[in-house]
Motif scaffolding. Sequence first.
Motif, short mmCIF file in Angstrom:
data_model
loop_
_atom_site.label_atom_id
_atom_site.label_comp_id
_atom_site.label_asym_id
_atom_site.label_seq_id
_atom_site.Cartn_x
_atom_site.Cartn_y
_atom_site.Cartn_z
N GLN A 176 55.15 71.37 29.98
CA GLN A 176 54.81 70.19 30.77
C GLN A 176 55.90 69.13 30.59
N PRO A 177 56.96 69.18 31.40
CA PRO A 177 58.02 68.18 31.29
C PRO A 177 57.48 66.77 31.53
N SER A 178 58.10 65.80 30.90
CA SER A 178 57.70 64.41 31.09
C SER A 178 58.95 63.55 31.25
N ARG A 179 58.76 62.40 31.92
CA ARG A 179 59.86 61.45 32.11
C ARG A 179 59.30 60.04 32.01
N LEU A 180 59.86 59.25 31.11
CA LEU A 180 59.45 57.85 30.93
C LEU A 180 60.69 56.99 31.08
N ASP A 215 64.84 46.76 32.85
CA ASP A 215 64.83 45.30 32.89
C ASP A 215 65.85 44.87 33.93
N ALA A 216 65.42 44.17 34.98
CA ALA A 216 66.32 43.74 36.04
C ALA A 216 66.17 42.23 36.25
N GLU A 217 67.01 41.70 37.13
CA GLU A 217 66.96 40.27 37.44
C GLU A 217 67.09 40.09 38.94
N MET A 218 66.13 39.35 39.54
CA MET A 218 66.14 39.11 40.98
C MET A 218 66.01 37.61 41.22
N LEU A 219 67.01 37.03 41.88
CA LEU A 219 67.02 35.60 42.17
C LEU A 219 66.82 34.78 40.91
N GLY A 220 67.41 35.24 39.81
CA GLY A 220 67.32 34.53 38.56
C GLY A 220 66.04 34.78 37.78
N LEU A 221 65.12 35.58 38.33
CA LEU A 221 63.85 35.85 37.66
C LEU A 221 63.84 37.27 37.11
N PRO A 222 63.24 37.48 35.95
CA PRO A 222 63.19 38.82 35.37
C PRO A 222 62.22 39.73 36.11
N VAL A 223 62.62 40.98 36.28
CA VAL A 223 61.79 42.01 36.91
C VAL A 223 61.80 43.23 36.01
N GLU A 224 60.63 43.81 35.78
CA GLU A 224 60.54 45.02 34.95
C GLU A 224 59.98 46.16 35.78
N VAL A 225 60.49 47.36 35.52
CA VAL A 225 60.08 48.56 36.25
C VAL A 225 59.72 49.64 35.23
N LEU A 226 58.58 50.27 35.41
CA LEU A 226 58.15 51.35 34.54
C LEU A 226 57.80 52.58 35.37
N HIS A 227 58.52 53.67 35.14
CA HIS A 227 58.21 54.96 35.74
C HIS A 227 57.55 55.84 34.68
N VAL A 228 56.44 56.46 35.03
CA VAL A 228 55.77 57.40 34.13
C VAL A 228 55.53 58.70 34.88
N PHE A 229 55.98 59.81 34.28
CA PHE A 229 55.73 61.13 34.85
C PHE A 229 55.26 62.03 33.72
N GLU A 230 53.97 62.27 33.67
CA GLU A 230 53.36 63.07 32.62
C GLU A 230 52.30 63.98 33.21
N ALA A 231 52.25 65.22 32.73
CA ALA A 231 51.27 66.20 33.19
C ALA A 231 51.29 66.35 34.71
N GLY A 232 52.47 66.21 35.32
CA GLY A 232 52.62 66.40 36.75
C GLY A 232 52.21 65.21 37.60
#
Length: 366
Positions: free
Chosen positions: A166-170, A174-191
Motif C-alpha cells: 500500500q504505497p503512501s504519499r504525504l 508552505d507558500a506565500e500569496m499576496l504576502g499572506l502565508p498559504v499551506e497545502v497538505l496532500h495525503v494519499f494513503e490506502a488508495g
Amino acid sequence: MTQLAEPISTGLGAAWLVAAVVTVAAGTLLLAHVRWWWVVGSLSVISSQVVIVTSWADAKVGTIMNVILLIAVIYGWASQGPQSARAEYCRRTRGAPETAHADGVVTEIDLERLPTLIAAYVRQSGAVGQPFVQAFHAKFHGRIRGGSARPWMTFTGEQVNTYGAQPSRLFFMDAEMLGLPVEVLHVFEAGAASMRVRACSLVTMVDAKGPDMDRAETVTIFNDLCVLAPAALIDAPTIWHVIDENHVRGTYTYGANTITAELTFNDAHELINFVSDDRAAVSSNGKSITPQRWSTPISDYRPVGQSRLGTIGEGHWHTSDGEFAYLEYTLDEITYNQGSGGHSLTGPASGNRQRHNGLGRGRDPA
C-alpha cells in the motif's frame, strides 16, 4: 517617575518584570523558529494584559501591542499547533506504515526484468549496489501558481513516500500569496487521496477528495517513482511498452486505478519528461476537477545523496488555450528508507526478497 500617575508596589513591579521576561522569551523563541513559541506568546499576552489593567491609566496603550501579539499567537497556534496541517503531516509521517526491509542491494540481475531504457535510467541513477528503495524523504523549494494568468507564489515543501503493498504519499507545502502565508497538505494513503489548502492556516480555500482525486494522486505517486525513486521501479506494479529508442509507456496499477504515462529519455539515459492524460486539475475552490494532460519536464541531473537525479523540474498543464507551467521546483535533498525527522520507515530483515507478488509487473517483449 513623574510620568506615572498611579503607584506601583514592589509586588506589582515584580509582576511587570515577569510579564516583560515572558514577552522577551516569546520573541526570542519566535526568532529562533521554535514551533511552540505561541504557547509562551499566549502566556505573554495574558500576563502583560493583567498588569496593564492594574495600571490602566498609565499603561492602557500597551493593549494595542497585546492585540498585535495576540493575532500572532493565534496564527502561531493555527500554523504550528496540534490541529494544524503541519502537525497532521508530522503525525502521519511518524505513523507511516512500516515496509519490509529488502534483503540485499540492487544488482544487474534485477535490471534484467526492465525494458532497456528503464534499466539504463535506473543504472545511471546510481541504484546498482544500493539498498532497494522502501521509502524516501525529500525537500524542495520553488514557485507555484493557480493558472497561466495568476501570480507566482514562492514555496518550500517536503514529502515522505513509502512503498510496498500500500504505497503512501504525504506532501506539505508552505507558500506565500499576496504576502499572506498559504499551506497545502496532500495525503494519499490506502488508495484514498485528499488535498487541503488554507490561507493563514485558518481559511480553507480548497478541500478536495474523492475518486477523481484518488486517480490524480495515483498518477502523481507513479511520477514520484519515476523522478525521485528510480530504483523502486524494479518492483513497481507496472507494465511497460517500448515505443521507440527514447520513449516508453508505463501502465501503473494501484487499487482500483490503472493509469498510463509516457516517459521520454535523452541519449544519456536521463528522464527528461513524463506525460499523462490520466491526471486532472483541481479548480481554485476545490469543487471541480477537470481532466487535462499533465507533464513534468526534468533537468539538471547531479548527485543528490546516494543517487543521481534530476534536480530541477516543472509541472505543466496542457489546456485548450495551450501549455503552461504552473510549478517550478528545485530538489534540495532526499534520503531513502528514512522518514521525516530521520526516523526509520523500514522494519527488520525479512529473509528472501519476493521478486513477484502478483501486482501486474511485466515488460513488453520489445
